[in-house]
Design a protein around this motif. Structure first.
Motif, PDB file in Angstrom:
ATOM      1  N   ALA A 159     -16.534  31.775  54.019  1.00 63.70           N
ATOM      2  CA  ALA A 159     -17.734  32.511  54.442  1.00 63.70           C
ATOM      3  C   ALA A 159     -17.768  33.970  53.996  1.00 63.70           C
ATOM      4  CB  ALA A 159     -17.902  32.406  55.954  1.00 63.70           C
ATOM      5  N   PRO A 160     -17.741  34.234  52.690  1.00 62.35           N
ATOM      6  CA  PRO A 160     -17.915  35.625  52.248  1.00 62.35           C
ATOM      7  C   PRO A 160     -19.278  36.171  52.651  1.00 62.35           C
ATOM      8  CG  PRO A 160     -18.083  34.097  50.390  1.00 62.35           C
ATOM      9  CD  PRO A 160     -17.573  33.308  51.553  1.00 62.35           C
ATOM     10  N   CYS A 161     -20.237  35.265  52.888  1.00 59.12           N
ATOM     11  CA  CYS A 161     -21.567  35.678  53.323  1.00 59.12           C
ATOM     12  C   CYS A 161     -21.503  36.446  54.641  1.00 59.12           C
ATOM     13  CB  CYS A 161     -22.483  34.458  53.472  1.00 59.12           C
ATOM     14  SG  CYS A 161     -21.784  33.140  54.496  1.00 59.12           S
ATOM     15  N   GLU A 162     -20.614  36.041  55.528  1.00 67.33           N
ATOM     16  CA  GLU A 162     -20.551  36.671  56.843  1.00 67.33           C
ATOM     17  C   GLU A 162     -20.012  38.102  56.767  1.00 67.33           C
ATOM     18  OE1 GLU A 162     -18.635  34.211  59.754  1.00 67.33           O
ATOM     19  OE2 GLU A 162     -19.786  32.426  59.199  1.00 67.33           O
ATOM     20  N   TYR A 163     -19.173  38.366  55.768  1.00 65.24           N
ATOM     21  CA  TYR A 163     -18.657  39.730  55.609  1.00 65.24           C
ATOM     22  C   TYR A 163     -19.775  40.705  55.223  1.00 65.24           C
ATOM     23  CZ  TYR A 163     -13.944  37.763  55.784  1.00 65.24           C
ATOM     24  OH  TYR A 163     -12.799  37.125  56.189  1.00 65.24           O
ATOM     25  N   GLU A 164     -20.814  40.186  54.549  1.00 64.61           N
ATOM     26  CA  GLU A 164     -21.911  41.041  54.093  1.00 64.61           C
ATOM     27  C   GLU A 164     -23.125  40.979  55.012  1.00 64.61           C
ATOM     28  OE1 GLU A 164     -21.567  43.146  51.615  1.00 64.61           O
ATOM     29  OE2 GLU A 164     -19.523  42.405  51.337  1.00 64.61           O
ATOM     30  N   CYS A 165     -23.067  40.164  56.053  1.00 65.14           N
ATOM     31  CA  CYS A 165     -24.195  40.027  56.976  1.00 65.14           C
ATOM     32  C   CYS A 165     -24.503  41.381  57.617  1.00 65.14           C
ATOM     33  CB  CYS A 165     -23.879  38.984  58.046  1.00 65.14           C
ATOM     34  SG  CYS A 165     -25.149  38.785  59.311  1.00 65.14           S
ATOM     35  N   VAL A 166     -25.758  41.832  57.556  1.00 63.49           N
ATOM     36  CA  VAL A 166     -26.096  43.155  58.095  1.00 63.49           C
ATOM     37  C   VAL A 166     -26.069  43.172  59.621  1.00 63.49           C
ATOM     38  CG1 VAL A 166     -27.457  43.818  56.073  1.00 63.49           C
ATOM     39  CG2 VAL A 166     -28.573  42.687  57.985  1.00 63.49           C
ATOM     40  N   GLN A 167     -26.014  42.000  60.234  1.00 69.19           N
ATOM     41  CA  GLN A 167     -25.857  41.961  61.685  1.00 69.19           C
ATOM     42  C   GLN A 167     -24.530  42.603  62.088  1.00 69.19           C
ATOM     43  OE1 GLN A 167     -26.961  41.927  65.001  1.00 69.19           O
ATOM     44  NE2 GLN A 167     -28.215  40.177  64.369  1.00 69.19           N
ATOM     45  N   ASN A 168     -23.591  42.687  61.144  1.00 70.82           N
ATOM     46  CA  ASN A 168     -22.339  43.418  61.373  1.00 70.82           C
ATOM     47  C   ASN A 168     -22.617  44.854  61.779  1.00 70.82           C
ATOM     48  OD1 ASN A 168     -19.887  41.875  60.992  1.00 70.82           O
ATOM     49  ND2 ASN A 168     -20.501  41.568  58.879  1.00 70.82           N
ATOM     50  N   THR A 169     -23.566  45.486  61.084  1.00 73.37           N
ATOM     51  CA  THR A 169     -23.911  46.879  61.357  1.00 73.37           C
ATOM     52  C   THR A 169     -24.663  47.014  62.669  1.00 73.37           C
ATOM     53  OG1 THR A 169     -24.023  47.350  58.984  1.00 73.37           O
ATOM     54  CG2 THR A 169     -25.114  48.905  60.455  1.00 73.37           C
ATOM     55  N   VAL A 170     -25.508  46.043  62.957  1.00 70.85           N
ATOM     56  CA  VAL A 170     -26.351  46.118  64.151  1.00 70.85           C
ATOM     57  C   VAL A 170     -25.552  45.880  65.424  1.00 70.85           C
ATOM     58  CG1 VAL A 170     -28.325  45.085  65.333  1.00 70.85           C
ATOM     59  CG2 VAL A 170     -28.403  45.437  62.869  1.00 70.85           C
ATOM     60  N   SER A 171     -24.801  44.775  65.465  1.00 72.27           N
ATOM     61  CA  SER A 171     -24.135  44.381  66.707  1.00 72.27           C
ATOM     62  C   SER A 171     -22.612  44.351  66.618  1.00 72.27           C
ATOM     63  CB  SER A 171     -24.619  42.990  67.127  1.00 72.27           C
ATOM     64  OG  SER A 171     -24.190  42.004  66.197  1.00 72.27           O
ATOM     65  N   GLY A 172     -22.080  44.431  65.395  1.00 70.64           N
ATOM     66  CA  GLY A 172     -20.634  44.334  65.220  1.00 70.64           C
ATOM     67  C   GLY A 172     -20.145  42.914  65.036  1.00 70.64           C
ATOM     68  N   GLU A 173     -21.047  41.934  65.117  1.00 64.10           N
ATOM     69  CA  GLU A 173     -20.682  40.529  64.939  1.00 64.10           C
ATOM     70  C   GLU A 173     -21.676  39.864  63.999  1.00 64.10           C
ATOM     71  OE1 GLU A 173     -18.204  38.721  65.803  1.00 64.10           O
ATOM     72  OE2 GLU A 173     -17.144  40.027  67.217  1.00 64.10           O
ATOM     73  N   PRO A 174     -21.221  39.342  62.853  1.00 65.74           N
ATOM     74  CA  PRO A 174     -22.147  38.694  61.923  1.00 65.74           C
ATOM     75  C   PRO A 174     -22.681  37.387  62.496  1.00 65.74           C
ATOM     76  CG  PRO A 174     -19.886  38.270  61.262  1.00 65.74           C
ATOM     77  CD  PRO A 174     -19.815  39.252  62.398  1.00 65.74           C
ATOM     78  N   VAL A 175     -23.771  36.922  61.930  1.00 68.64           N
ATOM     79  CA  VAL A 175     -24.283  35.606  62.306  1.00 68.64           C
ATOM     80  C   VAL A 175     -23.257  34.558  61.887  1.00 68.64           C
ATOM     81  CG1 VAL A 175     -26.168  33.947  61.984  1.00 68.64           C
ATOM     82  CG2 VAL A 175     -26.653  36.402  61.987  1.00 68.64           C
ATOM     83  N   PHE A 176     -23.070  33.542  62.698  1.00 67.10           N
ATOM     84  CA  PHE A 176     -22.102  32.475  62.407  1.00 67.10           C
ATOM     85  C   PHE A 176     -22.743  31.529  61.389  1.00 67.10           C
ATOM     86  CE2 PHE A 176     -18.915  29.426  64.671  1.00 67.10           C
ATOM     87  CZ  PHE A 176     -18.056  29.560  63.593  1.00 67.10           C
ATOM     88  N   ILE A 177     -22.605  31.856  60.114  1.00 64.94           N
ATOM     89  CA  ILE A 177     -23.329  31.175  59.048  1.00 64.94           C
ATOM     90  C   ILE A 177     -22.650  29.877  58.620  1.00 64.94           C
ATOM     91  CG2 ILE A 177     -24.125  31.375  56.659  1.00 64.94           C
ATOM     92  CD1 ILE A 177     -24.279  34.427  57.127  1.00 64.94           C
ATOM     93  N   ARG A 178     -21.333  29.914  58.431  1.00 64.47           N
ATOM     94  CA  ARG A 178     -20.628  28.801  57.801  1.00 64.47           C
ATOM     95  C   ARG A 178     -20.975  27.435  58.369  1.00 64.47           C
ATOM     96  NH1 ARG A 178     -16.428  26.012  59.326  1.00 64.47           N
ATOM     97  NH2 ARG A 178     -15.837  27.463  60.985  1.00 64.47           N
ATOM     98  N   PRO A 179     -20.885  27.213  59.697  1.00 65.82           N
ATOM     99  CA  PRO A 179     -21.114  25.857  60.195  1.00 65.82           C
ATOM    100  C   PRO A 179     -22.568  25.426  60.201  1.00 65.82           C
ATOM    101  CG  PRO A 179     -20.707  27.337  62.025  1.00 65.82           C
ATOM    102  CD  PRO A 179     -20.507  28.146  60.776  1.00 65.82           C
ATOM    103  N   MET A 180     -23.501  26.345  59.898  1.00 72.23           N
ATOM    104  CA  MET A 180     -24.916  25.961  59.838  1.00 72.23           C
ATOM    105  C   MET A 180     -25.117  24.862  58.786  1.00 72.23           C
ATOM    106  SD  MET A 180     -26.953  27.910  61.886  1.00 72.23           S
ATOM    107  CE  MET A 180     -26.773  29.424  62.848  1.00 72.23           C
ATOM    108  N   LYS A 181     -24.362  24.954  57.701  1.00 66.90           N
ATOM    109  CA  LYS A 181     -24.486  23.951  56.639  1.00 66.90           C
ATOM    110  C   LYS A 181     -24.033  22.587  57.142  1.00 66.90           C
ATOM    111  CE  LYS A 181     -21.937  26.547  53.822  1.00 66.90           C
ATOM    112  NZ  LYS A 181     -21.866  27.882  54.416  1.00 66.90           N
ATOM    113  N   HIS A 182     -22.955  22.593  57.909  1.00 63.76           N
ATOM    114  CA  HIS A 182     -22.437  21.338  58.473  1.00 63.76           C
ATOM    115  C   HIS A 182     -23.437  20.737  59.454  1.00 63.76           C
ATOM    116  CE1 HIS A 182     -19.843  18.390  60.256  1.00 63.76           C
ATOM    117  NE2 HIS A 182     -19.767  19.032  61.409  1.00 63.76           N
ATOM    118  N   VAL A 183     -24.074  21.582  60.256  1.00 66.61           N
ATOM    119  CA  VAL A 183     -25.073  21.097  61.216  1.00 66.61           C
ATOM    120  C   VAL A 183     -26.250  20.461  60.478  1.00 66.61           C
ATOM    121  CG1 VAL A 183     -26.784  21.840  62.922  1.00 66.61           C
ATOM    122  CG2 VAL A 183     -24.450  22.686  63.064  1.00 66.61           C
TER     123      VAL A 183
END
Length: 700
Positions: A159-183
């Motif tokens: 999940a390199p995408c989560e390292y760049e998620c701008v939600q990191n800046t907003v809340s300090g926690e990125p969106v949990f992206i990786r398992p969305m594909k599995h769902v």
């Protein structure tokens, strides 16, 4: 124009961008500018922003006028801009008239950071928005445009995408992206219909049935080519089948995705040993892709690393996945800190070890392994020993470590010696490239040398992709490489220019915003996936992860800030400052992208004027009247809901917060009348009153 030299590489900076960054910093520093200066400073900044975006309504004349206005209230702030307009006049003119930037920093595509970070450039915002709407089939359709292995990626991607998620800046926690594909893959009721082009008559051989080879076959088959894959293993999947444990990626999930590729007409030949890279061209194939991966473990490179109890990490994982059931322990030491080393350590427990230690030359924060995977290993009982590097291994199963140079006490701590039953090398992989002998294909650092753009090797018609070309990496990186290889091979075979632009990050669908509250958009309450009990699962090869509830996934999707639509230009915030409302609060993230930090402030300060939506270039902000209210909505979140009023003068509706009262007297001059006017009529009445006062003054 300024230049900076770093490592003999000239880096240019744009003077217009420099000014823009300075103006933003002034506006975002609390107490830096007074209330009387902020609106005009915001106007200047807005115009400069429009210049860097290539918006046609910006002009030098308009900017000069705004700068002149700023100079009257803040000469020290306007001075540098006025000087640049003279000094860098050509640069300004090129920006405005030609949309060109000599530094190459302006007019760049503003794709979502998560999609840019993904090596396969999956349209993550659209994929997640569909999950949020409960349309898993549509989500899988979006995924299928950029990967044939969405379920596998959803389970093993770092999940390199989560390292760049701008939600990191907003809340300090990125969106949990990786398992969305599995769902999406698990819950989709309808599978995407993959269309094949008319047969081209071209025949392609792919060596290696791993993620790169499978991905290239997936796209080449859809382009109408006849594709065959050759692999020396007993089962397909490459590193996904032999290097990733079954408890992380079960066979049945992997094989289901490989069946999709087979259904496109791709033939897979297993147990095939390639003897020479050119052999397929000699057999009539029109092109060959070498995607064999890195099957062998790297040795530790210290004296004694060739002894029987010193085992390659990938060799161990492969033996387990091949059904050889190697038993280890009770004490196992793993050298390394990557994802493969984590897999080796956790698999060692399942193969009989009772004590597993990972010795790493840096500390936990610096480990290249996915942090979540590290947590899983530690939860199972793996011990992490930081800041030690092996120096030699003795025949009696002792290994000597010395304090690594990264340790703060490296010069004062003496070496230590530890005894273990097995020592695993988890420091990387390499490949046997003897079958390249007799060809024009070059190698460097254990990899095949190929063109970084076309992936073509020194042999015409032979291409290389995946780990064998760019070094041991991730499944998703191999997928991205396979996509590029497919486009290059198609271009070479058909004699047409390669459409590499189609491989760049692009929106794959138009997905409506998810309704969400301001609190949810800035929440640090990141969802999680339940796993089986650590001490129970560490003796089992069964799938360790419980299915992520799709309803929980949908709620998590609401945290996405929709960076595919909100491009982070900051124009809305600047327009809000211009009118004096100061209702929109943004902060700067990587690459100059702005992001809303606070979705709650507009509830108190927004006046519903619509200035923000008038300057928004993408429709990320909507201000509209419905059901008796003026609604202000930011990427799906209603941040202000104001009752509408009717103007006493023109009869038009307007937001209550923008109302203005105008007092007059009746015809007898006895009674004061109070009218509720919209801002436009209030300005007209005010101007009329001023003229009447001037006329009266002239009479007396």
């Amino acid at each position: 124009m300024t230049t900076e030299n770093s490592n003999d590489t000239e880096k240019k900076t744009c003077p217009i961008t420099d000014i823009l960054e300075n103006m933003r910093a002034q506006l975002h520093t609390e107490g830096q500018l007074s209330a009387s200066i902020r609106p005009v400073a915001a106007r200047v900044t807005r115009i400069i922003t429009e210049v860097t975006l290539g918006r046609g309504n910006a002009s030098l004349k308009e900017l000069a006028g705004a700068v002149s206005e700023l100079e009257s209230v803040a000469p020290e702030l306007a001075g540098s801009i006025a000087a640049s307009l003279k000094k860098d006049k050509t640069e300004w003119e090129n920006h405005i008239a030609r949309n060109t930037c000599s530094a190459g920093t302006c007019f760049l595509p503003r794709s979502a950071p998560c999609q840019v970070a993904c090596p396969a450039h999956i349209d993550i915002p659209s994929m997640m928005a569909h999950v949020g709407h409960g349309d898993f089939s549509k989500s899988l359709e979006v995924l299928s445009k950029d990967t044939p292995l969405p379920d596998s990626c959803g389970l093993v991607c770092p999940a390199p995408c989560e390292y760049e998620c701008v939600q990191n800046t907003v809340s300090g926690e990125p969106v949990f992206i990786r398992p969305m594909k599995h769902v999406a893959a698990r819950c989709a009721e309808i599978r995407p219909e993959l269309k094949k082009a008319a047969p081209t008559g071209k025949k392609i051989a792919i060596v290696g049935c791993g993620p790169a080879g499978l991905t290239a076959a997936y796209y080449l088959a859809q382009k109408g080519h006849s594709v065959e894959i050759f692999d020396e293993r007993e089962h397909p999947g490459g590193v996904m089948r032999y290097g990733i444990p079954n408890y992380r990626l079960p066979d049945y999930k992997l094989y289901a995705e490989i069946d999709v590729i087979k259904n496109l007409g791709v033939k897979i030949h297993l147990g095939y040993t390639v003897r020479q890279a050119r052999e397929f061209q000699d057999k009539g194939y029109d092109a060959t892709l070498l995607a064999t991966g890195m099957q062998n473990s790297k040795r530790l490179g210290v004296p004694g690393d060739d002894q029987d109890f010193v085992i390659g990490g990938m060799d161990f994982l492969s033996a387990v996945r091949s059904g050889k059931n190697p038993r280890v322990g009770p004490h196992v030491i793993v050298i390394g800190g990557g994802n493969a080393a984590i897999d080796v350590a956790m698999t060692a427990f399942r193969q009989g070890a009772t004590k597993v230690q990972m010795w790493y030359r840096r500390n936990r924060k610096q480990m290249p392994a996915n942090p979540h995977e590290v947590e899983l290993a530690l939860a199972e009982g793996v011990e992490l020993v930081e800041f030690w590097a092996p120096t030699r291994i003795f025949p009696d199963k002792r290994i000597e470590f010395e304090r690594s140079r990264y340790a703060p006490d490296a010069k004062t701590t003496p070496p230590v010696t530890v005894r273990a039953d097995q020592i695993f090398a988890g420091i990387g992989q390499e490949a046997d490239l003897g079958w390249l002998d007799g060809t024009k294909i070059e190698t460097k650092w254990g990899n095949i040398v190929c063109d970084p753009v076309t992936l073509q090797t020194g042999e015409p018609g032979i291409f290389a992709g995946g780990d064998i070309a760019h070094g041991a990496s991730t499944v998703v990186a191999a997928i991205g490489s396979g996509k590029r290889a497919a486009e290059s091979i198609h271009s070479w075979l058909m004699g047409i220019p390669a459409d590499f632009e189609s491989l760049e990050p692009k929106r794959r669908d138009e997905v409506p915003f998810l309704p969400s509250t301001p609190q949810q958009r800035t929440s640090s309450d990141r969802a999680h996936i339940e796993e089986n009990d650590p001490l129970t699962r560490r003796v089992s090869h069964d799938f360790m992860q419980k299915d992520w509830d799709e309803k929980v996934a949908a709620v998590e999707a609401e945290r996405c800030l929709r960076c595919d639509i909100c491009i982070g230009c900051g124009l809305c915030e600047l327009a809000c400052m211009e009118v004096g409302a100061e209702a929109l609060k943004m902060v700067e993230t990587k690459g100059g992208r702005m992001v809303f930090k606070d979705f709650t402030t507009p509830a108190e300060k927004c006046i519903g004027c619509g200035a923000c939506t008038s300057v928004c270039p993408t429709g990320a902000i909507i201000v509209e009247d419905r059901d008796g209210f003026r609604i202000t909505e930011i990427t799906g979140t209603i941040v202000r809901k104001q009752p509408l009023q009717v103007c006493s003068c023109c009869g038009e509706t307007f937001s209550a917060s923008a109302r203005q009262y105008y007092k007059t007297r009746d015809t007898l001059g006895k009674k004061v009348l109070e009218e509720m006017l919209c801002p436009a009529c209030a300005r007209i009445q005010s101007a009329k009153s001023m003229k009447e006062m001037q006329w009266m003054a002239q009479l007396f």
